[in-house]
Motif scaffolding. Sequence first.
Motif, PDB file in Angstrom:
ATOM      1  N   ARG A 164     -17.092   2.253  -2.268  1.00 59.36           N
ATOM      2  CA  ARG A 164     -16.986   1.768  -3.655  1.00 59.36           C
ATOM      3  C   ARG A 164     -15.516   1.715  -4.110  1.00 59.36           C
ATOM      4  N   ASP A 165     -14.769   2.783  -3.866  1.00 63.17           N
ATOM      5  CA  ASP A 165     -13.395   2.832  -4.360  1.00 63.17           C
ATOM      6  C   ASP A 165     -12.525   1.765  -3.679  1.00 63.17           C
ATOM      7  N   LEU A 166     -12.703   1.598  -2.369  1.00 63.99           N
ATOM      8  CA  LEU A 166     -11.933   0.571  -1.669  1.00 63.99           C
ATOM      9  C   LEU A 166     -12.307  -0.823  -2.156  1.00 63.99           C
ATOM     10  N   THR A 167     -13.589  -1.025  -2.416  1.00 64.43           N
ATOM     11  CA  THR A 167     -14.054  -2.330  -2.900  1.00 64.43           C
ATOM     12  C   THR A 167     -13.390  -2.668  -4.235  1.00 64.43           C
ATOM     13  N   LEU A 168     -13.352  -1.693  -5.125  1.00 67.92           N
ATOM     14  CA  LEU A 168     -12.711  -1.928  -6.427  1.00 67.92           C
ATOM     15  C   LEU A 168     -11.213  -2.179  -6.252  1.00 67.92           C
ATOM     16  N   ASP A 169     -10.569  -1.436  -5.357  1.00 61.14           N
ATOM     17  CA  ASP A 169      -9.124  -1.632  -5.119  1.00 61.14           C
ATOM     18  C   ASP A 169      -8.844  -3.031  -4.564  1.00 61.14           C
ATOM     19  N   VAL A 170      -9.655  -3.447  -3.583  1.00 62.99           N
ATOM     20  CA  VAL A 170      -9.461  -4.768  -2.981  1.00 62.99           C
ATOM     21  C   VAL A 170      -9.678  -5.850  -4.038  1.00 62.99           C
ATOM     22  N   TYR A 171     -10.731  -5.688  -4.829  1.00 62.85           N
ATOM     23  CA  TYR A 171     -11.008  -6.700  -5.854  1.00 62.85           C
ATOM     24  C   TYR A 171      -9.853  -6.788  -6.857  1.00 62.85           C
ATOM     25  N   ARG A 172      -9.378  -5.637  -7.327  1.00 64.40           N
ATOM     26  CA  ARG A 172      -8.299  -5.655  -8.331  1.00 64.40           C
ATOM     27  C   ARG A 172      -7.069  -6.373  -7.786  1.00 64.40           C
ATOM     28  N   ARG A 173      -6.682  -6.026  -6.551  1.00 70.15           N
ATOM     29  CA  ARG A 173      -5.518  -6.670  -5.943  1.00 70.15           C
ATOM     30  C   ARG A 173      -5.756  -8.175  -5.777  1.00 70.15           C
ATOM     31  N   ILE A 185     -11.229 -14.865  -9.631  1.00 70.87           N
ATOM     32  CA  ILE A 185     -12.254 -14.403  -8.686  1.00 70.87           C
ATOM     33  C   ILE A 185     -13.276 -13.650  -9.519  1.00 70.87           C
ATOM     34  N   ALA A 186     -14.392 -14.322  -9.806  1.00 70.45           N
ATOM     35  CA  ALA A 186     -15.375 -13.736 -10.721  1.00 70.45           C
ATOM     36  C   ALA A 186     -16.078 -12.558 -10.073  1.00 70.45           C
ATOM     37  N   ASP A 187     -16.402 -12.708  -8.811  1.00 72.34           N
ATOM     38  CA  ASP A 187     -17.045 -11.609  -8.085  1.00 72.34           C
ATOM     39  C   ASP A 187     -16.845 -11.841  -6.597  1.00 72.34           C
ATOM     40  N   THR A 188     -17.110 -10.820  -5.817  1.00 70.36           N
ATOM     41  CA  THR A 188     -17.005 -10.969  -4.370  1.00 70.36           C
ATOM     42  C   THR A 188     -17.845  -9.925  -3.669  1.00 70.36           C
ATOM     43  N   LYS A 189     -18.042 -10.167  -2.359  1.00 69.34           N
ATOM     44  CA  LYS A 189     -18.827  -9.256  -1.535  1.00 69.34           C
ATOM     45  C   LYS A 189     -18.005  -8.841  -0.326  1.00 69.34           C
ATOM     46  N   LEU A 190     -17.862  -7.558  -0.107  1.00 73.09           N
ATOM     47  CA  LEU A 190     -17.130  -7.067   1.063  1.00 73.09           C
ATOM     48  C   LEU A 190     -18.097  -6.365   2.010  1.00 73.09           C
ATOM     49  N   GLU A 191     -17.703  -6.323   3.287  1.00 72.23           N
ATOM     50  CA  GLU A 191     -18.457  -5.538   4.264  1.00 72.23           C
ATOM     51  C   GLU A 191     -17.476  -4.637   4.999  1.00 72.23           C
ATOM     52  N   PHE A 192     -17.922  -3.429   5.252  1.00 76.05           N
ATOM     53  CA  PHE A 192     -17.097  -2.441   5.939  1.00 76.05           C
ATOM     54  C   PHE A 192     -17.817  -1.925   7.172  1.00 76.05           C
ATOM     55  N   GLY A 193     -17.013  -1.359   8.083  1.00 76.65           N
ATOM     56  CA  GLY A 193     -17.599  -0.694   9.242  1.00 76.65           C
ATOM     57  C   GLY A 193     -16.723   0.481   9.616  1.00 76.65           C
ATOM     58  N   LEU A 194     -17.242   1.314  10.507  1.00 75.83           N
ATOM     59  CA  LEU A 194     -16.473   2.456  10.997  1.00 75.83           C
ATOM     60  C   LEU A 194     -16.018   2.133  12.420  1.00 75.83           C
ATOM     61  N   ASP A 195     -14.719   2.357  12.698  1.00 75.64           N
ATOM     62  CA  ASP A 195     -14.249   2.099  14.066  1.00 75.64           C
ATOM     63  C   ASP A 195     -14.531   3.320  14.940  1.00 75.64           C
ATOM     64  N   GLU A 196     -14.063   3.278  16.202  1.00 75.12           N
ATOM     65  CA  GLU A 196     -14.471   4.346  17.132  1.00 75.12           C
ATOM     66  C   GLU A 196     -13.905   5.700  16.723  1.00 75.12           C
ATOM     67  N   ASP A 197     -12.859   5.702  15.868  1.00 73.18           N
ATOM     68  CA  ASP A 197     -12.324   6.975  15.373  1.00 73.18           C
ATOM     69  C   ASP A 197     -12.924   7.353  14.025  1.00 73.18           C
ATOM     70  N   GLY A 198     -13.909   6.588  13.574  1.00 72.78           N
ATOM     71  CA  GLY A 198     -14.533   6.895  12.281  1.00 72.78           C
ATOM     72  C   GLY A 198     -13.738   6.395  11.088  1.00 72.78           C
ATOM     73  N   VAL A 199     -12.748   5.515  11.336  1.00 64.61           N
ATOM     74  CA  VAL A 199     -11.926   5.005  10.232  1.00 64.61           C
ATOM     75  C   VAL A 199     -12.675   3.868   9.519  1.00 64.61           C
ATOM     76  N   LEU A 200     -12.776   3.989   8.212  1.00 64.88           N
ATOM     77  CA  LEU A 200     -13.448   2.969   7.409  1.00 64.88           C
ATOM     78  C   LEU A 200     -12.574   1.713   7.390  1.00 64.88           C
ATOM     79  N   THR A 201     -13.157   0.600   7.822  1.00 62.93           N
ATOM     80  CA  THR A 201     -12.391  -0.607   8.127  1.00 62.93           C
ATOM     81  C   THR A 201     -13.046  -1.812   7.453  1.00 62.93           C
ATOM     82  N   LEU A 202     -12.213  -2.679   6.870  1.00 58.18           N
ATOM     83  CA  LEU A 202     -12.724  -3.896   6.230  1.00 58.18           C
ATOM     84  C   LEU A 202     -13.112  -4.907   7.316  1.00 58.18           C
ATOM     85  N   ALA A 203     -14.314  -5.459   7.231  1.00 57.88           N
ATOM     86  CA  ALA A 203     -14.831  -6.327   8.288  1.00 57.88           C
ATOM     87  C   ALA A 203     -15.213  -7.687   7.714  1.00 57.88           C
TER      88      ALA A 203
END
Length: 278
Positions: A164-173, A185-203
Amino acid sequence: MELIHQGKVRDVYADRGDLILVASNRVSVYDVILPTEIPGKGALLTALSLWWFERLADIVPNHVISADDVPTEFAGRAVRVKRLDMVKVEAVVRGYLTGSVLNDYRATGTVNGVALPAGLEDGSKLPEPVYTPTTKADVGEHDAPETYEQTAARLGPDLASRVRDLTLDVYRRGAEIALDKGIIIADTKLEFGLDEDGVLTLADEVLTSDSSRFWDAKGWKPGQTQPSFDKQFVRDWARSTGWKPDDAEAPEIPADIVEATRARYIEAYELLTGRRWQ
Ligand code: ATP
Ligand code: MG
């Protein structure tokens, strides 16, 4: 390469431990793929996503490995990306009120459990961007809205709050950069995933005219349909034919609507990036 997933718009191949995301020229409205393609759309969305990923890299790491190291037949509309363990949420954020949440707002004064001020119209700017997640439905199903608490119950509060926090940050920027260039940009949809080290990554794709509503800031006025650079145009045309998303067959898009849609996607790309499309 092995085709591992065919989405509505993108084909996903596995290659050397990575994924190759290939954007087609298909267009979907209300989760239905239309029988007519929009020439150049796949390349436009791919280029725009890459442009955004770079501009957001200091906020969130992304899945891009290379836009060049892809099979030549897909060049320009394919990206080699890290294969992630996708987080099962469509991270939607809205800076303006429109679309699927309008009915809920009118009936309850809330969207996804968040109370909004009274008196907002279709297209009104929200006092603050609001996070309105949905489930990530299986192929053929529709994504269902949920409250933040429901997402947190499914994913765990730690992962849910980071998404949620990353989504809001990305949208604001993104919204700030776009507004500077005359696009809301009225609205948008993001998708995230975890890489092999567990890092939350924008996909997936980011801040494109498929995943977002892009409005012409000059023509924006709450209480009307906003002039847009996205597929709202195709949605409105499809509706005007009398077609309904549950009908067996979707109509062919006439040539003038194809051309006008293509022109809108190109205009959004050129306005945002300052580059000429060729
Ligand atoms: P669906 O998955 O329901 O078919 P869609 O029609 O929107 O959704 P597309 O956008 O056409 O799907 O296809 C892209 C698919 O690839 C999505 O399912 C998306 O979640 C997935 N995806 C995107 N990036 C990655 C990644 N880095 N690792 C794994 N999967 C990814
Ligand atoms: Mg998608």
